[in-house]
Write an enzyme that holds these catalytic residues in place. Structure first.
Site, PDB file in Angstrom:
ATOM      1  N   LYS A   1      -6.289  20.894  31.373  1.00 11.25           N
ATOM      2  CA  LYS A   1      -6.897  21.830  32.263  1.00 11.25           C
ATOM      3  C   LYS A   1      -8.144  21.535  32.176  1.00 11.25           C
ATOM      4  O   LYS A   1      -9.177  21.742  31.394  1.00 11.25           O
ATOM      5  CB  LYS A   1      -6.703  23.191  31.228  1.00 11.25           C
ATOM      6  CG  LYS A   1      -6.797  24.295  32.305  1.00 11.25           C
ATOM      7  CD  LYS A   1      -6.160  25.745  31.895  1.00 11.25           C
ATOM      8  CE  LYS A   1      -5.571  26.751  32.832  1.00 11.25           C
ATOM      9  NZ  LYS A   1      -5.752  28.078  32.359  1.00 11.25           N
TER      10      LYS A   1
ATOM     11  N   THR B   1       2.518  28.267  39.244  1.00 12.55           N
ATOM     12  CA  THR B   1       1.720  27.610  38.142  1.00 12.55           C
ATOM     13  C   THR B   1       2.376  26.546  38.097  1.00 12.55           C
ATOM     14  O   THR B   1       3.522  26.050  38.273  1.00 12.55           O
ATOM     15  CB  THR B   1       1.820  28.428  36.979  1.00 12.55           C
ATOM     16  OG1 THR B   1       1.105  27.788  35.908  1.00 12.55           O
ATOM     17  CG2 THR B   1       3.196  28.466  36.331  1.00 12.55           C
TER      18      THR B   1
ATOM     19  N   GLU C   1       2.149  33.462  33.781  1.00  9.94           N
ATOM     20  CA  GLU C   1       3.852  34.044  33.447  1.00  9.94           C
ATOM     21  C   GLU C   1       3.534  35.570  32.858  1.00  9.94           C
ATOM     22  O   GLU C   1       4.642  36.089  32.651  1.00  9.94           O
ATOM     23  CB  GLU C   1       4.575  33.053  32.667  1.00  9.94           C
ATOM     24  CG  GLU C   1       4.857  31.874  33.296  1.00  9.94           C
ATOM     25  CD  GLU C   1       3.828  30.718  33.299  1.00  9.94           C
ATOM     26  OE1 GLU C   1       2.564  31.056  33.070  1.00  9.94           O
ATOM     27  OE2 GLU C   1       4.445  29.650  33.365  1.00  9.94           O
TER      28      GLU C   1
ATOM     29  N   TRP D   1      -4.873  23.184  36.432  1.00  9.14           N
ATOM     30  CA  TRP D   1      -4.059  22.295  35.579  1.00  9.14           C
ATOM     31  C   TRP D   1      -3.917  20.804  36.314  1.00  9.14           C
ATOM     32  O   TRP D   1      -3.907  20.804  37.454  1.00  9.14           O
ATOM     33  CB  TRP D   1      -2.714  22.631  35.665  1.00  9.14           C
ATOM     34  CG  TRP D   1      -2.597  24.261  34.606  1.00  9.14           C
ATOM     35  CD1 TRP D   1      -2.273  25.239  35.122  1.00  9.14           C
ATOM     36  CD2 TRP D   1      -2.702  24.269  33.145  1.00  9.14           C
ATOM     37  NE1 TRP D   1      -1.994  26.321  34.077  1.00  9.14           N
ATOM     38  CE2 TRP D   1      -2.246  25.529  32.843  1.00  9.14           C
ATOM     39  CE3 TRP D   1      -2.956  23.086  32.487  1.00  9.14           C
ATOM     40  CZ2 TRP D   1      -2.435  25.931  31.541  1.00  9.14           C
ATOM     41  CZ3 TRP D   1      -3.320  23.701  31.234  1.00  9.14           C
ATOM     42  CH2 TRP D   1      -2.836  24.938  30.893  1.00  9.14           C
TER      43      TRP D   1
END
Ligand code: AMP
Length: 545
Positions: free
Chosen positions: A439, A184, A328, A444
């Site tokens: 975003k 990420t 996460e 991202w």
């Protein structure tokens, strides 16, 4: 005194084995990259997963090896998830939307050994080939008839399975064995890896299956528009076989008309994805004059679902579940399914509730804290940084102590970088983002990385990148520049500077100029002030008003 019960390791392959045994009529329908619709039951899928595991073992894949995928949501991608982790290796999903620079970093950091690639992404692999690690092998996810010409030595996916036994002696593993890896974006620098275990994945599947049992149930047809390359399609490939739901995989067709047709043709009951794709579908619903057949529920997450979107779906008879989570967190942290008593509330009051980010799934604990780390009350008013804890949450980033240290607090909770309030009934409302990220369409963009790049331009004295609301992409980056002298840098110049390091969609939409940057008490650029200053700014691609 300790309990006296058996302890069997939680293992991902059991999810599919269970689905194949108990729900043999359910399965995976897939719009293939080759263009046609393919369907197979869970028992057929289980057999192909075994064949793939044999094919991989024959090619020397060992427990712990990282096996990468560059692929859409299809039945083959689903098979790779199970075969790779089932044999003790790690399925590493690569995000094709990242820049080549970031992708190469991730492949190197993960030490990928073998790459499964969809036909769509073969040209991308060709472009990256001379920078990929030596000895890397490539499997094209297609049959022999569709194998592309290539200067590389490519393995054909269906050849890998062909003639192999349809059962496999799945090894018993410690449930904490690594099973999946997903990177990420960080606020700055390189992406960070979340390394899921068999245990975390199975517990997440159980929690999601339970929380969303109105969606995940026998006979349901679920459309994961959320990509399998971005947080495991919110865990659907694991939760669906467990609950008897079938998966309708959209392949590369994510535009409104393609989704409407697939949903109508396959009687999709529930569709999961980010707001941007639902905007496309809502336009299509308006154009066709109605919902696709069988459409009951939409799960919206990844970015805040606009209230107008929620209301439009609800008014057309499609119930909305607004969810929140993170890579996460495996990723689902909350869901917006209301209790029975809340379902009968007046429409406006119900929409107030459904616009919030929902309540926690089992196994995910949440706290909000002030700047000193002190807990704030869950009264719907106090706003603080959101921390989470649970078996589905990472304990640290893969091979990245610095990022791990920055993310965890002294009590072992994980800092989400989201700023939120939680009300007495447990509803989460995301108020802001502490992390300096934008975003766009569910993916991202690092403001800080764009800023460092723009600062390299000789006409830029200082700069900041802020998010501007966008009706389609949710947010788009705007570059605010303090010029060095009389000359004002152009957007074209900035793009030329940034293009080698970023994906095209990550570049700022516009550049605007200020005489000086507003600063916070600690001397940092106050993005909050800048956002307020440019609240009425209209991006160049949008009509005014
Ligand atoms: P990712 O790891 O890419 O799934 O991104 C997780 C982040 O997306 C969260 O920390 C939030 O900042 C944002 N996010 C996810 N879902 C929502 C939501 N429903 N509303 C607002 N922000 C969200």
């Amino acid at each position: 005194m300790m309990g006296q019960m058996m302890q069997r390791p939680l293992q991902i392959i059991e999810l599919l084995r269970y689905g194949a045994e108990i729900f043999p009529e359910a399965g995976v329908v897939s719009r293939r990259c080759e263009g046609d619709i393919h369907r197979q039951s869970y028992p057929e899928t289980m057999a192909r997963v075994a064949q793939l595991a044999h094919g991989l073992a024959e090619r020397g894949v060992q427990p712990g090896d990282r096996i990468a995928t560059l692929a859409w949501n299809t039945h083959r991608h689903f098979e790779i998830y199970y075969a790779v982790s089932g044999m003790g290796a790690v399925c590493h999903t690569l995000n094709p939307r990242l820049s080549p620079e970031q992708m190469l970093y991730i492949i190197g950091h993960a030490e990928d050994r073998l790459l499964f690639v969809d036909l769509t992404f073969v040209p991308l692999v060709h472009a990256l080939a001379d920078k990929l690690p030596e000895g890397m092998r490539f499997v094209v996810m297609t049959d022999r008839a569709h194998m592309p010409d290539s200067p590389l030595e490519l393995i054909c996916y269906e050849d890998l399975l062909d003639g192999k036994p349809d059962s496999y002696d799945w090894p018993d593993m410690d449930e904490n064995t690594a099973a999946g890896l997903c990177y990420t974006s960080g606020t700055t620098g390189n992406p960070k890896g979340a390394l899921y275990s068999h245990r975390s994945t199975v517990l997440h599947a159980l929690a999601v299956g339970l929380a969303l049992n109105s969606s995940l149930r026998e006979g349901a047809n679920i459309l994961p528009v959320v990509p399998m390359f971005h947080v495991n399609a919110w865990g659907l490939p694991y939760a669906a076989p467990l609950t008897g739901a079938s998966l309708i995989m959209p392949g590369p067709g994510l535009d409104g008309p393609s989704l409407w047709d697939l949903m109508d043709g396959e009687n999709v009951t529930s569709a999961w994805g980010v707001p941007t794709v639902w905007l496309g579908l809502q336009n299509e619903i308006a154009a066709r004059g109605g919902n696709p057949a069988g459409f009951e529920q939409v799960v919206i997450g990844g970015s805040a679902a606009p209230r107008t979107m929620i209301e439009a779906f609800e008014q057309s008879g499609v119930s909305v579940c607004h969810a929140w989570g993170m890579t996460e967190m495996s990723p689902v942290g909350t869901h917006g399914i209301l209790n029975a008593s809340m379902q009968d509330l007046p429409f406006e009051t119900r929409m107030d509730l459904q616009s919030k980010q929902g309540r926690r799934v089992f196994g995910c604990e949440m706290k909000i804290v002030d700047e000193e780390g002190q807990r704030l009350p869950h009264d719907g008013k106090a706003v603080g940084e959101l921390y989470v804890r649970g078996n589905q949450v990472i304990a640290g980033y893969f091979h990245n102590d610095e990022a791990t240290e920055a993310a965890m607090d002294a009590e072992g909770w994980f800092g989400t970088g989201d700023v939120a309030s939680i009300d007495a009934a447990g509803f989460l409302t995301i108020q802001d983002r502490a992390k300096d990220l934008i975003k766009s369409g569910g993916e991202w963009i690092s403001s800080i990385d764009l800023e460092s790049c723009a600062l390299a331009h000789p006409e830029v004295a200082n700069c900041a990148v802020i998010a501007i609301a966008h009706p389609k992409w949710d947010e788009r980056p705007l570059l605010v520049v303090v010029p060095k002298g009389e000359a004002h840098v152009t957007l074209e110049d900035i793009h030329a500077l940034m293009e080698p390091h970023f994906a095209k969609w990550q570049l700022p939409d516009d550049v605007v100029f200020v005489d000086e940057m507003p600063l916070t008490a600690t001397g940092k650029v106050s993005k909050r002030t800048l956002r307020a200053q440019f609240a009425d700014y209209v991006l160049p691609d949008l009509p005014e008003g």
